[in-house]
Scaffold this active site. Structure first.
Site, PDB file in Angstrom:
ATOM      1  N   CYS A 113       1.025  -1.575  -0.298  1.00 44.64           N
ATOM      2  CA  CYS A 113      -0.126   0.486  -0.004  1.00 44.64           C
ATOM      3  C   CYS A 113       0.999   1.336  -0.097  1.00 44.64           C
ATOM      4  O   CYS A 113       0.177   2.677  -0.255  1.00 44.64           O
ATOM      5  CB  CYS A 113      -0.987  -0.563   0.773  1.00 44.64           C
ATOM      6  SG  CYS A 113      -2.085  -1.489   1.343  1.00 44.64           S
ATOM      7  N   HIS A 249      -3.415   6.798   2.836  1.00 38.97           N
ATOM      8  CA  HIS A 249      -3.869   5.724   2.460  1.00 38.97           C
ATOM      9  C   HIS A 249      -5.308   5.703   2.637  1.00 38.97           C
ATOM     10  O   HIS A 249      -5.838   5.121   3.772  1.00 38.97           O
ATOM     11  CB  HIS A 249      -3.283   4.791   2.291  1.00 38.97           C
ATOM     12  CG  HIS A 249      -3.608   3.485   1.979  1.00 38.97           C
ATOM     13  ND1 HIS A 249      -3.753   2.833   1.497  1.00 38.97           N
ATOM     14  CD2 HIS A 249      -3.221   2.616   2.926  1.00 38.97           C
ATOM     15  CE1 HIS A 249      -4.278   1.883   0.789  1.00 38.97           C
ATOM     16  NE2 HIS A 249      -3.823   1.651   2.434  1.00 38.97           N
ATOM     17  N   ASN A 279      -9.966   0.174  -0.283  1.00 34.98           N
ATOM     18  CA  ASN A 279      -8.499  -0.254   0.275  1.00 34.98           C
ATOM     19  C   ASN A 279      -7.956  -0.550  -1.318  1.00 34.98           C
ATOM     20  O   ASN A 279      -7.800  -1.970  -2.078  1.00 34.98           O
ATOM     21  CB  ASN A 279      -8.132  -0.805   0.561  1.00 34.98           C
ATOM     22  CG  ASN A 279      -6.613  -0.861   1.086  1.00 34.98           C
ATOM     23  OD1 ASN A 279      -6.054  -0.402  -0.040  1.00 34.98           O
ATOM     24  ND2 ASN A 279      -6.444  -1.401   1.872  1.00 34.98           N
TER      25      ASN A 279
END
Ligand code: ACO
Length: 322
Positions: A113, A249, A279
Site C-alpha cells: 500500500c 492511504h 482499499n
C-alpha cells in the site's frame, strides 16, 4: 534549486461496481457492518481483459493529458504495485510500450500500500539530482485477483483502481520532503502466503489470496501513523497548520480518522474517498488526490501531505506544494 512538481494528475476506476449489498448476497456480512467498521460503501473490480497495466495506462494517459505532455517528454516511469500483470517484465515496461515511450528507465516498486509514496520518493530523487526531467509515477492494483471472495474478514476491504501523477523539474517549489520506511518484522500479519518461490502449488491452484490479522494490522497502522505524524511535523518546524490537505492511504475510515487525530488535523482538511473505492493499495493516494483536485477542493499552491502504510510493513510520507 530544482524541485519535482506535479504537472498532471489522472486516475481510473473500473466500470464494474460491487456494493456492500452485493456482498451480502454471497457472504455472511452486512452493509451496516462494513460501513460501521470501515466506512466502505462499494468497490470497483476489473473484468476479464482488464489488467493492472491496462487500468494504469488509462490513469497515466489522463495524467499526461492533464500536464499537456506527450510520450517524448517522459524520461522515467515508476509503477507502485503489488499486483503486477506478470512476474516479468515489469508492469512499468508494459505501460511504457503502450504509451509509446522508448528508452526511459521503467520499473515497478513493490511496497504494497506504500507503493505510490515509495515511487514518489524515488522519482523525486531522480529529478532533484538531474537524472530525469519528467517522471510518471503510477499506482495501479487489481487486488480483486488476490482476494478470497469467501473470506468476509478480507473480501469486504479491497478494490481495484489506478492513479498517476506526472512530475516535472521546476524552479518553483513542489515536493519538499519525503520519508520512506520498512520493518519486515511483521511479515505474517498481512501477506499473500504463496507466490513463485514460496507456495507455488497454491498459486497455480488459484489460491494466492490476501491473509490478514485485522486487529493487529489496525493497531500497527494507527501506531505507525503516529510516527509518520512526528516525522512530518518536524519537517514543518512543528506547524501542522501549514498543511492544507492531508491525503492518507485510503484503507479504512477508522484508520484515517485516527491518523488525522494524531496529526491534530480536523477532518475537513482530510481527503477521504475510501467509501467509493475501498482499499486500492498503491492506487489509493493518487485516486484520492485526483478526485479532490477535480472537485475543486485542492487548488494550485495548496500544501499537501501524503501518508501511507502497508504490508511489509512499509510506510512513508510526502510533503509537497501542489
Ligand atoms: N461482516 C460481518 N462480520 C464480520 C466481518 C464482515 N465482513 N468480518 C469480520 N466479522 C466479524 C468477526 O468474525 C467477529 O465476529 P465474532 O465476534 O463473532 O468473532 C466480529 O466481526 C469482530 O471482528 P474483528 O476482526 O474484531 O472486527 P474489527 O472491529 O477489528 O474490524 C477490520 C475488522 C475492519 C478488518 C479491522 O480490524 C480493520 O480495519 N483492520 C485493518 C485492516 C486493514 O485496513 N487492512 C488493509 C491493509 S493495511 C492497510 O492498507 C493499512
Amino acid at each position: 534549486m530544482t524541485y519535482a512538481r506535479i504537472a498532471g494528475i489522472g486516475s481510473f476506476l473500473p466500470e464494474k461496481v460491487v456494493s456492500n449489498k452485493d456482498l451480502e448476497k454471497t457472504m455472511d456480512t452486512s452493509d451496516e457492518w462494513i460501513r460501521e467498521r470501515t466506512g466502505i460503501k462499494r468497490r470497483h473490480v476489473v473484468v476479464d481483459g482488464e489488467t493492472t497495466s491496462s487500468i494504469g495506462l488509462i490513469a497515466a494517459q489522463r495524467a499526461m493529458a492533464d500536464a499537456g505532455l506527450g510520450p517524448e517528454d517522459i524520461d522515467l516511469i515508476v509503477v507502485g504495485t503489488a499486483t503486477p500483470d506478470k512476474v516479468f517484465p515489469s508492469t512499468a515496461c508494459i505501460i511504457q510500450r503502450q504509451l509509446g515511450v522508448r528508452g526511459s528507465p521503467a520499473f515497478d516498486v513493490h511496497a504494497a500500500c506504500s507503493g505510490f509514496v515509495y515511487g514518489l520518493d524515488l522519482a523525486n530523487r531522480y529529478i532533484v539530482t538531474g537524472g530525469a526531467k519528467t517522471a510518471l509515477v503510477i499506482g495501479s492494483e487489481t487486488l480483486s485477483r488476490i482476494t478470497n471472495w469467501e473470506d468476509r474478514g478480507t473480501a469486504v476491504l479491497f478494490g481495484d483502481g489506478a492513479g498517476a501523477v506526472v512530475l516535472t523539474a521546476s524552479e518553483e517549489p513542489g515536493i519538499l520532503a519525503t520519508h520512506i520506511h520498512a520493518d519486515g518484522e511483521y511479515e505474517e500479519l498481512l501477506h499473500v502466503p504463496s507466490g513463485v518461490s514460496v507456495g507455488y502449488d497454491e498459486t497455480r491452484a488459484g489460491r494466492a489470496f490476501i491473509e490478514m490479522n485485522g486487529n493487529a494490522v489496525f493497531k500497527r497502522a494507527v501506531a505507525t501513523f503516529d510516527n509518520i505524524a512526528r516525522e512530518t511535523i518536524a519537517d514543518l518546524d512543528g506547524h501542522i497548520d501549514n498543511v492544507d490537505w492531508f491525503i492518507p492511504h485510503q484503507a479504512n475510515m477508522r484508520i484515517i480518522k485516527a491518523a488525522a487525530k494524531k496529526l491534530g488535523l480536523p477532518m475537513d482538511r482530510v481527503i477521504a474517498t475510501v467509501d467509493e473505492h475501498a482499499n486500492t493499495s498503491g492506487a489509493s493516494i493518487p485516486l484520492a488526490l485526483d478526485q479532490a483536485v477535480r472537485d475543486g477542493r485542492i487548488k494550485r499552491g495548496d500544501m499537501l501531505m501524503f501518508a501511507a502504510f502497508g504490508a511489509g510493513f512499509t510506510w512513508g510520507s510526502a510533503m509537497l506544494k501542489y
